[in-house]
Design an enzyme around this catalytic site. Structure first.
Site: not given
Length: 364
Positions: A25, A174, A177, A179, A234
């Site tokens: 990112t 994805h 992580n 998400y 996260n």
């Protein structure tokens, strides 16, 4: 004995070598969540990698979690990504786009009409994200209703179709992580009582449906998946039994014939031994290419491929500072040190201006 620099076939993807640029990112999208013109240069500079995986790109407007990240859900974005893929292909490279929905790792200021983020749960994450006011605590989410999930799955399918229209060689889902997909996978976050919560069978349902939809749309051989079995990123925490969860998840994906599985070993961008996990046990359940990731240096990568512990090795930060990383690894040349102050946001500085070996022009 295989080497890091040998050609390799991953599903339908014929790669020039086994070195992969991991998704990174960079927060440089233009207004409208459109890849900026500089992205063409940035990715083309790095086309010597066997495979480029783009920065994570949201599949729909409510999938955004950070300022100035690109999307893949409208015609303007597709056209801009097409310029990127054309530039990479002109250099002989291969490129896939990472399909992203952040779930609860977002802020109302980033979402349409200030709506709440969506997740598997209504419990907020204890973390921050980057907005136009700087770093802010993420907003409280709402749990997706069961009847909303088919539309979410369809959004992944449509994003995959648009990716092919944009000239990508494939996509990476994805699922890592902390998400959205991982918010459904891990019982540290998923507190649902419907068909998407509770048992491992239920918590893996969203991942299974997304991968099935994407692979049906573009072919399993053009579909990859990223997982991070024990990363606490996260505020996702640890699942109560990550080995059983991920073993089951990967077994369920076998029928789809995926090109590769991209596995983060340990904590993303951190300790490789953050929690116990048997990655070889997971690998035995997967038939496609095995991509390893997290803190690999040259020697680790060479040994991993030579010893058959991985088919592909993904490098992240080294690719930021070294557009010619493949050549530097092959020649065992010194690496540029990336400037952490320019990782997120900005323009060409720290993005497209890193020197190559022999002071060659970076855009040559």
């Amino acid at each position: 004995m295989p080497t890091l620099f040998d050609p390799f076939q991953a599903g339908a993807l014929q790669l020039a070598n086994r070195i992969v640029m991991a998704p990174l990112t960079r927060n440089r999208a233009a207004p409208g969540r459109v890849p900026a013109a500089l992205a063409e240069t940035y990715y083309a500079q790095r086309a010597g990698a066997g495979l480029l995986i783009t920065e994570a790109s949201q599949i729909r407007p409510d999938g955004q979690g950070y300022l100035d990240t690109p999307g893949i859900y409208n015609a303007e974005q597709v056209a801009a990504w097409r310029r990127v893929t054309d530039a990479v292909h002109a250099r002989g490279g291969k490129i896939v786009i990472q399909l992203w929905h952040v779930g609860r790792i977002s802020h109302v200021s980033l979402l349409p009409e200030g709506q709440a983020p969506v997740s598997s749960t209504d419990r907020p994450a204890t973390t921050k994200t980057f907005t136009n006011r700087g770093f802010e605590t993420v907003s409280a989410p709402r749990a997706l209703r069961t009847d909303e999930i088919p539309a979410l799955v369809q959004s992944y399918r449509e994003a995959a179709r648009r990716a092919i229209e944009a000239g990508f060689d494939g996509v990476e889902v994805h699922g890592a992580n902390g998400y959205l997909i991982e918010q459904f996978l891990k019982d540290s976050c998923n507190d649902r009582t419907d068909a998407y919560g509770g048992s491992i069978e239920n918590r893996t349902r969203l991942l299974r449906e997304v991968v099935q939809a994407v692979s049906a749309e573009i072919g399993g051989g053009r579909t990859g998946l990223r997982l991070s079995p024990v990363t606490p990123s996260n505020d996702i925490g640890q699942d109560s039994d990550p080995q059983a969860l991920y073993n089951a998840a990967v077994e369920q994906l076998r029928p789809f014939g995926l090109a590769y599985l991209h596995v983060v070993e340990g904590q993303t961008g951190g300790a490789r031994d953050v929690a116990p996990f048997d990655y070889e046990q997971l690998r035995s359940r997967f038939d496609g290419a095995w991509m390893v990731n997290n803190g690999y240096d040259r020697q680790m990568a060479l040994d991993t491929v030579a010893q058959g512990r991985g088919d592909l090795v993904a490098f992240g930060r080294p690719f930021i500072g070294n557009p010619d990383l493949v050549r530097r690894l092959r020649e065992n040349a010194p690496l540029n040190v990336p400037d952490t102050k320019t990782f997120y946001g900005g323009g060409a500085q720290g993005y497209t201006d890193y020197p190559t070996l022999n002071a060659e022009p970076v855009d040559a």
